[in-house]
Design an enzyme around this catalytic site. Structure first.
Site, PDB file in Angstrom:
ATOM      1  N   SER A 195       0.578  -1.338  -0.022  1.00 55.13           N
ATOM      2  CA  SER A 195       0.080   0.092   0.133  1.00 55.13           C
ATOM      3  C   SER A 195       0.856   1.217  -0.021  1.00 55.13           C
ATOM      4  CB  SER A 195      -0.928  -0.063   1.193  1.00 55.13           C
ATOM      5  OG  SER A 195      -1.972   1.013   1.190  1.00 55.13           O
ATOM      6  N   ASP A 461      -9.530  -3.590  -5.641  1.00 58.04           N
ATOM      7  CA  ASP A 461      -9.452  -4.549  -4.742  1.00 58.04           C
ATOM      8  C   ASP A 461     -10.269  -4.007  -3.398  1.00 58.04           C
ATOM      9  OD1 ASP A 461      -8.047  -2.241  -3.620  1.00 58.04           O
ATOM     10  OD2 ASP A 461      -6.134  -3.421  -3.602  1.00 58.04           O
ATOM     11  N   HIS A 505       2.152   0.638 -25.443  1.00 56.45           N
ATOM     12  CA  HIS A 505       2.477   1.622 -24.088  1.00 56.45           C
ATOM     13  C   HIS A 505       1.516   2.579 -23.947  1.00 56.45           C
ATOM     14  CE1 HIS A 505       4.804   3.303 -20.905  1.00 56.45           C
ATOM     15  NE2 HIS A 505       4.586   4.574 -21.610  1.00 56.45           N
TER      16      HIS A 505
END
EC number: 2.3.1.-
Length: 633
Positions: A195, A461, A505
């Protein structure tokens, strides 16, 4: 006899794995490999936001309660004192929002060592609920890692990066930690950051550029850092940071959102997690520093490319903040021509990630929120005018040989908010009226209504949106190998592989593979060719929560296998094979009730030991399983 058998098997397995992981010698003549004794590698752990214990460094008498604060008493996190002496606890936690100094009556400092990051609130009840890196360390012990090979580098997660160095000399100490590990064990280190710990490590790399002569910078990195595992990195920030700034996030603690907001806004580190645009960059302080001229503060601003103004929402799924503010004052003449409803109609303002990072939001609500001036002060002084670099700018690939970016995905994640005045005094003056979530293929509000925006096929998440987590896919080259495999142990029948997938990219790359229902997968994106001598990999773990990812046995298994693969002189590929995953520990063996035997008979057997209370507990690794890692070469 059963207990002795278990002890012998466990000892044999640990010794075998210890030799394999820690005692290997490398003979690979490749620039990407560390040349030397891999038993001398060290692990450096950099924890995330609120993941380090803070202890009191004051004597504070708390009235109306027998629980006072004395030196070295736990402050973060001691739920007992939080419940019984919340005002004292608040004094020990809060910082001055302008200069980041402690409260006059109490100060706290980060604890040191591994114990500072294992459990935040040790105890029979609270310990398991506040576990952070404890399971990670259990794996280290189980696989025979030496005690001096794992080093935690806790920090005061309330401070901005400049204050970390100014008050605690944190980055000087971190540099010494790497150099001490090299001198003590004779080899480079592996960095594990979670994190906000990744933001800390990124700042360290930029700080190091100014600390070391340019011609020695890359050499220092090669000598001291073998690999970098970026776990759950908020590479473009997290929307929860701005939610915490305007309304407060309690993290499940028994405090009000207003109290949580007061604390959060006193911590300058909250802005370190602010969302920002991928299209805007700051001045290159490194080149300015060595070009002979000091950068003028009024010139260190964001420079955005055309895409920022041509695309919607700064590349994010939607506007991050939508806030209602009272209507501006009007003249009496205009007031006569307006109905009462029109007069009372608030103005809805929307803000993109760029407008959060450059302070536009706080300037717009400055007249309606007393915290805005303080936030603008922190933003300019501690971030825009940072003497090293502006941390609220997009990441480039760290100049480290081996980079692994790991995150959870496919969970419902907050990406935007609607705020309105609550009618209450500060700090409860804003209320969230709606939340926008990213789900796979669409954006939905809290009520379930579909919202327009840049919805993608993959979500975040639960804490950090996918747009921010997946930024590291830009570090991959034009040709990428993709492998999707089940997270549990598997025989390889459900493994999908695509080689040399084209990757442009700046654009996302997604595995176009069929998933079986109710099966969690891990998707590997790997590139070892685009940058000579360097490897880059991205791991996506299905349904893995941001806060729990460091406790994931799947992540720890893959990490150990990759490191085991790296130490083998006979390794045939740059990355460990994903063709098969068998049990590595006794805990991985279980009872198959359908077949009435232990699953994975090749690796596991039924072996009862005194104290076993169920069949699965008696399933253990076979004595012959010591060579099971050889299949991963």
């Amino acid at each position: 006899m059963g207990a002795n058998s278990k002890s012998v098997t466990a000892s044999f397995t640990v010794i075998a794995v210890f030799f394999l992981i820690c005692g290997g010698r490398t003979a690979v003549e490749d620039e990407t490999e560390f040349h030397g004794d891999y038993s001398k590698l060290s692990g450096i752990i950099i924890p995330g936001f609120a993941s380090t214990q803070l202890r009191a460094w004051s004597i504070l008498d708390c009235p109306y309660t027998p629980l006072d604060f004395n030196p070295l008493d736990l402050v973060w996190l001691d739920t007992t004192k939080l419940l019984s002496a919340v005002n004292c606890w608040f004094k020990c936690m809060v910082l001055d929002p302008y200069n980041q100094t402690d409260h006059p009556e109490c100060k706290s400092r980060p604890d040191s060592g591994l114990s500072a990051i294992t459990e935040l609130d040790p105890g029979y009840i609270t310990g398991p609920l506040s576990t952070v890196w404890k399971e990670w360390l259990k794996w280290c012990v189980e696989f025979g890692i030496e005690a001096n090979a794992i080093v935690a580098v806790p920090y005061d997660w309330r401070l901005s990066p400049t204050k970390l160095e100014e008050r605690d000399l944190y980055f000087h100490k971190l540099k010494l930690t790497f150099e001490t590990a090299l001198k003590l064990r004779g080899g480079p280190s592996i960095v594990f950051a979670h994190s906000m710990g990744n933001n800390v490590f990124r700042y360290f790399l930029e700080w190091l550029r100014l600390e070391i002569a340019p011609k020695h910078y890359l050499k220092w990195l090669d000598q001291h850092i073998h690999a970098y595992f970026a776990v759950g990195a908020p590479l473009l920030g997290s929307v929860e940071a701005i939610k915490s700034t305007l309304s407060g996030v309690t993290f499940g603690l028994p405090v009000s959102e207003g109290t949580a907001r007061l604390l959060s806004n006193s911590f300058a580190s909250s802005l370190w997690l602010m969302p920002f645009s991928k299209n805007c960059k700051g001045d290159n302080t490194f080149w300015t520093h060595f070009s002979g001229g000091a950068a003028k503060k009024d010139k260190r601003v964001y420079h955005c490319d055309e895409e920022e103004y041509q695309s919607k929402y700064s590349g994010w799924p939607t506007n991050i903040i939508n806030i209602e503010i009272p209507s501006t004052s009007v003249t009496e003449t205009a007031l006569v021509n307006m109905t009462s409803m029109e007069c009372g109609l608030p103005t809805l303002l929307s803000f993109t990630a760029r407008e959060l990072a450059d302070g536009t939001l706080f300037k717009a609500i400055e007249d309606y929120d007393p915290d805005s001036k303080r936030m603008l002060h922190q933003l300019k002084k501690l971030y825009h005018d940072d003497p090293v670099f502006n941390p609220l700018t997009p990441w480039e690939r760290p100049p480290i040989k081996n980079v692994f970016c790991i995150y959870g995905a496919h969970l419902k994640t907050e990406v935007g908010y609607y705020f309105a005045p609550s009618g209450k005094p500060y700090p409860d003056n804003w209320i969230i009226t709606d939340i926008i979530y990213e789900t796979e293929g669409s954006l939905v509000s809290r009520s379930g209504t579909v919202v327009d925006g840049n919805a993608g096929p993959i979500t975040g998440d639960e804490t950090v949106p996918y747009h921010s987590l997946s930024w590291c896919k830009n570090w991959l080259g034009p040709k990428v190998n993709i492998t999707m495999a089940p997270q549990p142990e598997h025989d390889g029948s459900d493994v999908h592989v695509e080689l040399n997938v084209d990757h442009e990219h700046g654009s996302d790359i997604i595995a176009n593979m069929t998933k079986a229902p109710r099966v969690k997968y891990i998707t590997f994106y790997e590139d070892s060719e685009s940058i000579p001598g360097k490897r880059t990999a991205v791991w996506e773990l299905d349904k893995t929560n941001h806060r729990n990812i460091v406790r994931s046995p799947v992540l720890m298994r893959e990490l150990w296998l990759q490191m085991w693969h790296d130490i083998q002189p006979g390794a045939k590929s740059k990355f460990v094979t994903k063709a098969k995953r068998g049990p590595l520990r006794d805990a991985d063996c279980y009872w198959d009730y359908g077949k009435a035997c232990c699953a994975w008979q090749e690796y596991c057997e039924y072996r009862y030991s005194f104290g076993d209370v169920h069949l699965g507990q008696s399933c253990r690794l076979r004595n012959t399983s010591a060579n099971m890692l050889l299949q991963y070469i």
